[in-house]
Motif scaffolding. Structure first.
Motif, PDB file in Angstrom:
ATOM      1  N   GLY A 255       0.822  -1.210  -0.050  1.00 25.94           N
ATOM      2  CA  GLY A 255      -0.024   0.148   0.182  1.00 25.94           C
ATOM      3  C   GLY A 255       0.967   1.229  -0.041  1.00 25.94           C
ATOM      4  N   THR A 256       1.941   1.209   0.725  1.00 22.91           N
ATOM      5  CA  THR A 256       2.852   2.373   0.823  1.00 22.91           C
ATOM      6  C   THR A 256       3.492   2.630  -0.543  1.00 22.91           C
ATOM      7  OG1 THR A 256       3.414   1.680   3.215  1.00 22.91           O
ATOM      8  CG2 THR A 256       4.987   3.228   1.979  1.00 22.91           C
ATOM      9  N   ALA A 257       3.973   1.511  -1.094  1.00 26.76           N
ATOM     10  CA  ALA A 257       4.697   1.584  -2.514  1.00 26.76           C
ATOM     11  C   ALA A 257       3.544   2.356  -3.608  1.00 26.76           C
ATOM     12  CB  ALA A 257       4.811   0.266  -3.035  1.00 26.76           C
ATOM     13  N   VAL A 258       2.298   1.928  -3.430  1.00 24.49           N
ATOM     14  CA  VAL A 258       1.175   2.363  -4.351  1.00 24.49           C
ATOM     15  C   VAL A 258       0.922   3.869  -4.167  1.00 24.49           C
ATOM     16  CG1 VAL A 258      -1.187   2.243  -4.869  1.00 24.49           C
ATOM     17  CG2 VAL A 258       0.073  -0.032  -4.680  1.00 24.49           C
ATOM     18  N   VAL A 259       0.746   4.050  -2.702  1.00 29.52           N
ATOM     19  CA  VAL A 259       0.353   5.608  -2.454  1.00 29.52           C
ATOM     20  C   VAL A 259       1.650   6.384  -2.988  1.00 29.52           C
ATOM     21  CG1 VAL A 259       0.137   7.145  -0.470  1.00 29.52           C
ATOM     22  CG2 VAL A 259      -1.060   5.031  -0.591  1.00 29.52           C
ATOM     23  N   LEU A 260       2.735   5.917  -2.655  1.00 28.77           N
ATOM     24  CA  LEU A 260       4.099   6.717  -2.909  1.00 28.77           C
ATOM     25  C   LEU A 260       4.036   6.806  -4.417  1.00 28.77           C
ATOM     26  CD1 LEU A 260       6.254   7.839  -1.247  1.00 28.77           C
ATOM     27  CD2 LEU A 260       7.712   5.993  -2.245  1.00 28.77           C
ATOM     28  N   GLY A 261       3.660   5.914  -5.413  1.00 28.73           N
ATOM     29  CA  GLY A 261       3.472   5.932  -6.729  1.00 28.73           C
ATOM     30  C   GLY A 261       2.635   7.133  -7.286  1.00 28.73           C
ATOM     31  N   PHE A 262       1.572   7.262  -6.413  1.00 32.51           N
ATOM     32  CA  PHE A 262       0.396   8.146  -6.609  1.00 32.51           C
ATOM     33  C   PHE A 262       0.814   9.454  -6.323  1.00 32.51           C
ATOM     34  CE2 PHE A 262      -3.311  10.601  -5.600  1.00 32.51           C
ATOM     35  CZ  PHE A 262      -4.263  10.145  -6.627  1.00 32.51           C
ATOM     36  N   ILE A 263       1.626   9.543  -5.098  1.00 33.48           N
ATOM     37  CA  ILE A 263       1.981  10.919  -4.868  1.00 33.48           C
ATOM     38  C   ILE A 263       3.149  11.320  -5.645  1.00 33.48           C
ATOM     39  CG2 ILE A 263       3.350  12.289  -3.067  1.00 33.48           C
ATOM     40  CD1 ILE A 263       1.792  10.462  -0.911  1.00 33.48           C
ATOM     41  N   VAL A 264       4.148  10.650  -6.101  1.00 38.10           N
ATOM     42  CA  VAL A 264       5.031  11.073  -6.936  1.00 38.10           C
ATOM     43  C   VAL A 264       4.660  11.463  -8.264  1.00 38.10           C
ATOM     44  CG1 VAL A 264       7.114  10.077  -8.229  1.00 38.10           C
ATOM     45  CG2 VAL A 264       7.030   9.786  -5.668  1.00 38.10           C
ATOM     46  N   GLY A 265       3.805  10.381  -8.776  1.00 37.34           N
ATOM     47  CA  GLY A 265       2.879  10.869 -10.192  1.00 37.34           C
ATOM     48  C   GLY A 265       2.045  12.143 -10.142  1.00 37.34           C
ATOM     49  N   THR A 266       1.626  12.635  -9.069  1.00 38.97           N
ATOM     50  CA  THR A 266       0.841  13.511  -9.024  1.00 38.97           C
ATOM     51  C   THR A 266       1.649  14.662  -8.915  1.00 38.97           C
ATOM     52  OG1 THR A 266      -0.939  12.333  -7.654  1.00 38.97           O
ATOM     53  CG2 THR A 266      -0.950  14.695  -7.621  1.00 38.97           C
ATOM     54  N   ALA A 267       2.669  14.667  -8.012  1.00 42.24           N
ATOM     55  CA  ALA A 267       3.832  15.860  -7.836  1.00 42.24           C
ATOM     56  C   ALA A 267       4.432  15.979  -9.313  1.00 42.24           C
ATOM     57  CB  ALA A 267       4.785  15.312  -6.868  1.00 42.24           C
ATOM     58  N   ILE A 268       4.919  14.985  -9.953  1.00 41.14           N
ATOM     59  CA  ILE A 268       5.510  15.295 -11.122  1.00 41.14           C
ATOM     60  C   ILE A 268       4.670  15.981 -12.446  1.00 41.14           C
ATOM     61  CG2 ILE A 268       6.681  14.082 -13.176  1.00 41.14           C
ATOM     62  CD1 ILE A 268       7.846  12.090 -11.449  1.00 41.14           C
ATOM     63  N   ALA A 269       3.421  15.004 -12.341  1.00 39.80           N
ATOM     64  CA  ALA A 269       2.497  15.400 -13.465  1.00 39.80           C
ATOM     65  C   ALA A 269       1.851  16.871 -13.270  1.00 39.80           C
ATOM     66  CB  ALA A 269       1.464  14.263 -13.672  1.00 39.80           C
ATOM     67  N   GLY A 270       1.441  17.208 -12.041  1.00 44.01           N
ATOM     68  CA  GLY A 270       1.125  18.464 -11.667  1.00 44.01           C
ATOM     69  C   GLY A 270       1.971  19.710 -11.854  1.00 44.01           C
ATOM     70  N   MET A 271       3.207  19.298 -11.558  1.00 45.58           N
ATOM     71  CA  MET A 271       4.306  20.306 -11.590  1.00 45.58           C
ATOM     72  C   MET A 271       4.613  20.556 -12.838  1.00 45.58           C
ATOM     73  SD  MET A 271       8.105  20.170  -9.801  1.00 45.58           S
ATOM     74  CE  MET A 271       8.673  19.183 -10.801  1.00 45.58           C
ATOM     75  N   LEU A 272       4.906  19.482 -13.733  1.00 44.90           N
ATOM     76  CA  LEU A 272       5.081  19.737 -15.164  1.00 44.90           C
ATOM     77  C   LEU A 272       4.005  20.473 -15.818  1.00 44.90           C
ATOM     78  CD1 LEU A 272       7.345  16.520 -16.020  1.00 44.90           C
ATOM     79  CD2 LEU A 272       8.007  18.889 -15.826  1.00 44.90           C
ATOM     80  N   PHE A 273       2.802  19.806 -15.627  1.00 42.23           N
ATOM     81  CA  PHE A 273       1.495  20.301 -16.465  1.00 42.23           C
ATOM     82  C   PHE A 273       1.372  21.963 -15.984  1.00 42.23           C
ATOM     83  CE2 PHE A 273      -2.855  20.141 -17.805  1.00 42.23           C
ATOM     84  CZ  PHE A 273      -2.438  19.722 -18.990  1.00 42.23           C
ATOM     85  N   LEU A 274       1.540  22.057 -14.714  1.00 41.67           N
ATOM     86  CA  LEU A 274       1.352  23.505 -14.404  1.00 41.67           C
ATOM     87  C   LEU A 274       2.426  24.389 -14.972  1.00 41.67           C
ATOM     88  CD1 LEU A 274      -0.418  25.315 -12.526  1.00 41.67           C
ATOM     89  CD2 LEU A 274       1.231  25.103 -10.606  1.00 41.67           C
ATOM     90  N   GLN A 275       3.902  24.334 -15.250  1.00 38.28           N
ATOM     91  CA  GLN A 275       4.731  24.840 -15.721  1.00 38.28           C
ATOM     92  C   GLN A 275       4.517  24.988 -16.908  1.00 38.28           C
ATOM     93  OE1 GLN A 275       8.482  22.617 -15.247  1.00 38.28           O
ATOM     94  NE2 GLN A 275       8.816  23.546 -13.290  1.00 38.28           N
ATOM     95  N   PHE A 276       3.883  24.010 -17.849  1.00 39.95           N
ATOM     96  CA  PHE A 276       3.648  24.056 -19.238  1.00 39.95           C
ATOM     97  C   PHE A 276       2.567  24.987 -19.170  1.00 39.95           C
ATOM     98  CE2 PHE A 276       0.277  22.472 -22.265  1.00 39.95           C
ATOM     99  CZ  PHE A 276       0.936  22.728 -23.407  1.00 39.95           C
TER     100      PHE A 276
END
Lengths: 237, 382
Positions: B260-281
């Protein structure tokens, strides 16, 4: 007489952190259709604010404004958006052409926003690019074009949906004199067709001879209005 | 304007690739970790799945799972009591005794000696080599192929006819079966129930499970309730017992929280990367959105443009992540000879898609906020 613009007692105050800045302090201005009007004056006199209110992208605080015989006060946000889309063309100082799109695609944007089918919009855009002397550049990205070429693309973009009014913000300030003169010639020739009106905010004294009407603003008010080109009596910029 | 929105997206190649890879990475982590978790869960009831014809499992009331919770054996008389319950067509014994195999040369390995009914062969996994009847021969055992491979890796590659010792009894390999992968770390050795009893250390109770076939048309949950009422034993349908085995595994190990921790981490990392890059874009393109707004693009048009950009990177990233997870699973399962638990049912793909949809929605919402809040008048401020 049909009016491009009827403004009475227009005021605009910007409020930020408890500080009020009176950008417009009671503007009165009447402009007939089919004219090329230049708004001039020193920095901070309210030219750009006035242009934004005229274009329907900024709300004023008091007074009245009719643009192309339509009362902006009576329009809600959606109404003003529709009004801009259908009746106003824009030419910006920094062109604001989307670098990811070709010249023709950039020109086609207002037509597509107005519901024109993509293929037809591109066809119209190419015709307009030909009129502004950029037929060969239609597939190029704006980033591969000179400043003068980009501004001509922007002019074509402002014309494609056949608006009744074109507003231009410092269209020549990023260009050298020769190119600026070419751009103004194209604007005059192409934009003023069919009774269209043109309002230009400028600092560039070299293009004032193109104006039919020159309104000089100072400290948020219209200081003077002159008609026609009066060399030697240029308003203070 | 949708095609123009996509051109804007594709033009910024580095950010576009970053977005797709970021979302792809999130999809990979979420899907891969969940697939391994599900694979391990399936191991928890692998032994139950090995007896697909046993519709009802009867056991000691304290029994919580198969193999990993140990065996609480029943009295031998339990078999007759179960057979006497109305609705039972037949019932057979099923023994599971943890022992040690002496493979010779000092080589010893843990094994689970499984005793099965020598008439119905219920509980015997599919035979891959040898004949079932040979299991009746003296000392005959069948080895699970995975277990045999473990023996081989340890240095004893057993073939049909080879022998080894279980609790000082000579066991002769008569064939091989393909068991479902299970949590039990040792090797499965199958023989007849009678032989398993005689080989196991002498204990007062030796009956691990009773496998029951209901009479045709019998209501199985009702039959389970009747067996429990009449015998005082615990009776479960095969499906319920499998679920109970999984639950025991989840609640008695840290597996759920680890994965569960790994899955949540994947979700958080994904959200952070996608959110940050998409916002920058979006921030990089804000002046163009401002120009479009000034030119009369409606809020809906702008929302659609941002959403189609988000949906595109989301779909591509999801496809990339799922593809990578699938390849990982295929290679991993093959390379580990089945030791890697990896299960990717359709609902997992749907769950991953939902997670990616959420990531993309969050990223798009962050971007949309700045686009919709943008004053069109900004285009005249240089």
């Amino acid at each position: 007489m049909q009016h491009a613009l009827q403004i009475n007692g227009l005021t605009k105050i910007f409020r930020s952190g408890g500080v009020e800045t009176h950008a417009l302090r009671g503007i009165d201005l009447d402009i007939p259709r089919g004219s090329l009007t230049m708004l001039v004056g020193p920095s901070g006199c309210g030219k750009t604010t006035l242009l934004s209110v005229i274009a329907g992208i900024l709300n004023h605080d008091s007074g009245s404004i009719r643009v192309l015989d339509e009362d902006l006060d009576k329009m809600d946000e959606a109404g003003r958006t529709l009004f801009r889309r259908r009746r106003i063309g824009f030419v910006f100082q920094s062109f604001n052409l989307i670098p990811a799109l070709s010249a023709a695609e950039n020109v086609s944007v207002p037509a597509i926003l107005n519901g024109m089918e993509h293929k037809l919009a591109i066809q119209h855009a190419e015709e307009l690019l030909e009129r502004v002397g950029l037929a060969e550049q239609r597939g190029k990205s704006p980033r591969d074009m000179s400043g003068g070429q980009q501004q001509r693309v922007a002019i074509a973009r402002a014309l494609i949906h056949q608006p009744d009014l074109i507003v231009c913000d410092e269209p020549t300030s990023a260009l050298d004199h020769k190119t600026g003169e070419q751009v103004m010639t194209i604007l005059r020739e192409q934009a003023l067709r069919d009774g269209r009106s043109l309002i230009i905010v400028t600092h560039d004294a070299r293009i004032l001879h193109h104006a039919d009407i020159t309104a000089t603003l100072s400290d948020g008010r219209v200081e003077s209005i002159s008609t026609g080109t009066r060399l030697g009596h240029s308003p203070q910029l | 304007m949708n095609s123009y929105a996509l051109k804007m997206l594709f033009a910024d190649r580095i950010r576009f690739l970053g977005l797709v890879l970021g979302i792809g990475f999130a999809a990979l982590i979420i899907t891969q970790q969940m697939a391994i978790f599900l694979g391990l869960l399936s191991f928890a009831h692998g032994a139950v799945d090995d007896a697909p014809t046993a519709k009802v499992w009867v056991m000691d009331p304290a029994q919580e799972s198969i193999d990993i919770s140990g065996v609480r054996a029943m009295n031998d008389t339990a078999l007759d009591r179960v057979r006497g319950v109305q609705g039972v067509a037949w019932a057979v014994e099923h023994l599971r005794t943890p022992l040690e195999c002496n493979l010779g040369g000092g080589l010893r390995r843990a094994c689970l000696l499984i005793g099965i009914d020598d008439q119905s062969w219920t509980g015997l996994p599919p035979v891959v080599e040898g004949r079932v009847e040979d299991l009746r021969q003296d000392g005959a055992v069948f080895l699970d192929v995975t277990g045999a491979a473990k023996f081989a890796r340890a240095g004893r590659d057993l073939k049909i006819g080879d022998s080894f010792e279980i609790n000082d009894h000579r066991a002769v390999v008569a064939g091989f079966v393909k068991s479902k992968k299970a949590i039990f770390f040792g090797s499965y050795v199958y023989t007849t129930a009678a032989r398993a009893k005689s080989w196991a250390p002498s204990v007062r109770r030796s009956l691990s499970y009773i496998l029951v076939e209901p009479k045709p048309g019998a209501d199985i949950p009702e039959l389970c309730a009747r067996i429990e009422k009449n015998t005082g034993l615990k009776a479960e349908t095969r499906e319920d017992f499998a679920v109970e085995c999984s639950n025991f595994f989840i609640f008695n190990t840290g597996i759920a929280i680890n994965f569960g921790t790994a899955v949540v981490l994947g979700f958080i990392v994904g959200t952070a990367i996608a959110g940050m890059l998409f916002l920058q874009f979006t921030q990089d393109n804000l002046k163009y959105f401002g120009a479009l707004k000034a030119m009369g693009a409606s809020r809906l048009t702008l929302v659609k443009m941002v959403m189609i950009q988000a949906a595109t990177v989301g779909s591509l990233g999801y496809g990339l992540g799922i593809g990578a997870a699938s390849i990982f699973g295929l290679i991993g399962v093959k390379a580990s000879r089945g030791d890697l638990g990896f299960l990717m049912p359709p609902w997992l793909l749907l769950a991953s898609a939902s997670a990616i949809f959420l990531i993309v929605t969050i990223a798009a919402a962050l971007s949309l906020r700045s686009v919709l809040k943008l004053e069109a008048a900004v285009v005249f401020r240089n």
